[in-house]
Design an enzyme around this catalytic site. Structure first.
Site, PDB file in Angstrom:
ATOM      1  N   THR A  46       0.829  -1.203   0.000  1.00  0.00           N
ATOM      2  CA  THR A  46       0.000   0.000   0.000  1.00  0.00           C
ATOM      3  C   THR A  46       0.866   1.256   0.000  1.00  0.00           C
ATOM      4  O   THR A  46       0.559   2.239  -0.675  1.00  0.00           O
ATOM      5  CB  THR A  46      -0.929  -0.002   1.231  1.00  0.00           C
ATOM      6  N   HIS A  49       2.056   1.897  -3.431  1.00  0.00           N
ATOM      7  CA  HIS A  49       0.995   2.538  -4.232  1.00  0.00           C
ATOM      8  C   HIS A  49       0.959   4.042  -3.964  1.00  0.00           C
ATOM      9  O   HIS A  49       0.813   4.849  -4.889  1.00  0.00           O
ATOM     10  CB  HIS A  49      -0.376   1.932  -3.901  1.00  0.00           C
TER      11      HIS A  49
HETATM   12 ZN    ZN Z   1      -0.016  -3.125   5.034  1.00  0.00          ZN
END
Ligand code: ZN
Length: 347
Positions: A46, A49
């Site tokens: 994440t 990202h």
């Molecule tokens: Zn995570």
């Protein structure tokens, strides 16, 4: 302990690619909050990202915000309404904060509530010297647990929750996708008594790591793995599918290899809508399918404590790189290369 007024934090400073190390105020401690001195934090997909500023990040992140939701540390200060956490207590935290009055909160399913605020995404995170979290999100770690391992409990919880979404004892398990959570699921399935664990991926390095983590077969998804899996299961197919890739071809392959009446747990997130062979893969197969999100508060965390504390699961082989917080750029470079396991930042 004297707490300074400012600290270092790795933040998304503005829309666009990249991150910056900046000096920011130490977070204020609300009445119900705990201020944690971060000792180890791990970089998540994440975070990559958000570094890359993909479409999801652009729609969700409000810069400037400090990143980091996988971490461990020690209690540095507590709000006046907190009376049970002495300074120095080793802790981690559940990153998903269920807001008071959140919609669709069902007892035992708080992890699926709407309106959740996430540490390191919606509010300041742990790639910093300090992070403040609500008391009810704090998880006390055993004093002997290595902070680097403790920082992995967020993704490890995804793996533990996915494996335990259906019975695996005495059953064959196929994991599609040897990302970090897929790799963590291998020893968890083993510890739960799986008869065999098969893994597919396209990255040779990840397949080698899958073997190191105890997979019976680690197969290149592009090299007709069906023959090997069907051969190993006497032509029946696997009892359990753990879908960790979010890749349309892998999802199709996984359901093709699931035996009739089997169980599938889906954790991987496809970037767009995926076509599914509804008749063959779901209806006439009589498959039981569960979507998996997050980890249970706190059932999964208790399971993790036992799996790590008894030595049933060893996550150390997954940590391939460690960097000081000041070297965050090198840490993100190696993480973005795809040629790493877990990358740890040590503030
Ligand atoms: Zn995570």
């Amino acid at each position: 302990m004297t707490i300074p007024t400012t600290m270092r934090a790795v933040v998304k400073p503005a829309p666009g690619e990249g991150l910056a190390l900046v000096e920011v105020p130490v977070p204020a401690v609300g009445p119900d909050d705990v201020l944690i001195r971060v000792t180890a934090a791990s970089i998540c997909g994440t975070d990559v990202h958000i570094y890359n500023w993909d479409a999801w990040s652009a729609g969700r992140i409000k810069p400037p915000v400090a990143l980091g939701h996988e971490f461990a540390g020690t209690v540095a200060a507590i709000g006046p309404a907190v009376d049970d956490l002495p300074v120095g207590t080793p802790v981690s935290a559940e990153g998903h904060i269920v807001m008071p009055g959140a919609r669709h909160v069902v007892s035992g399913q708080e992890h699926l509530a709407k309106d959740m605020v996430v540490i390191g995404i919606d509010r300041p995170g742990a790639f910093a010297d300090y992070v403040a979290v609500p008391r009810r999100n704090v998880w006390v770690n055993p004093p002997e647990l290595d902070p680097e391992i403790a920082s992995l409990q967020d993704p490890f919880g995804n793996a533990v929750h996915t494996v335990h979404a259906q019975p695996v004892a005495g059953r064959s398990v196929l994991i599609t996708g040897a990302g970090l959570i897929g790799l963590m699921a291998i020893p968890v399935a083993r510890a739960a008594g799986a008869a065999a664990v098969y893994v597919t991926d396209v990255n040779p390095r990840r397949l080698a790591m899958a073997r190191d983590m105890g997979a019976d077969l680690a197969l290149d998804a592009r090299a007709a793995p069906a023959e090997a899996v069907m051969g190993a299961t006497g032509g029946a197919g696997v009892d359990v599918l753990l879908e960790m890739s979010g890749n349309a071809a892998a999802i199709d392959q996984g359901f093709t290899l699931l035996r009739p009446g089997g169980d599938a747990a889906l954790l991987g997130l496809p970037g767009k809508a995926v076509e599914v062979n509804w008749s063959d893969h779901l209806v006439t197969k009589g498959a039981t399918v569960r979507g998996i999100y997050g980890r249970r508060m706190w059932e999964t965390w208790h399971q993790m404590r036992a799996l790590l504390g008894t030595g049933a699961v060893d996550l150390r082989p997954l940590i391939t790189h460690r960097y000081a917080l000041d070297d965050f750029q090198a840490a993100f470079d190696v993480m973005r290369s795809g040629e790493s396991g877990k990358v740890i930042l040590r503030p």
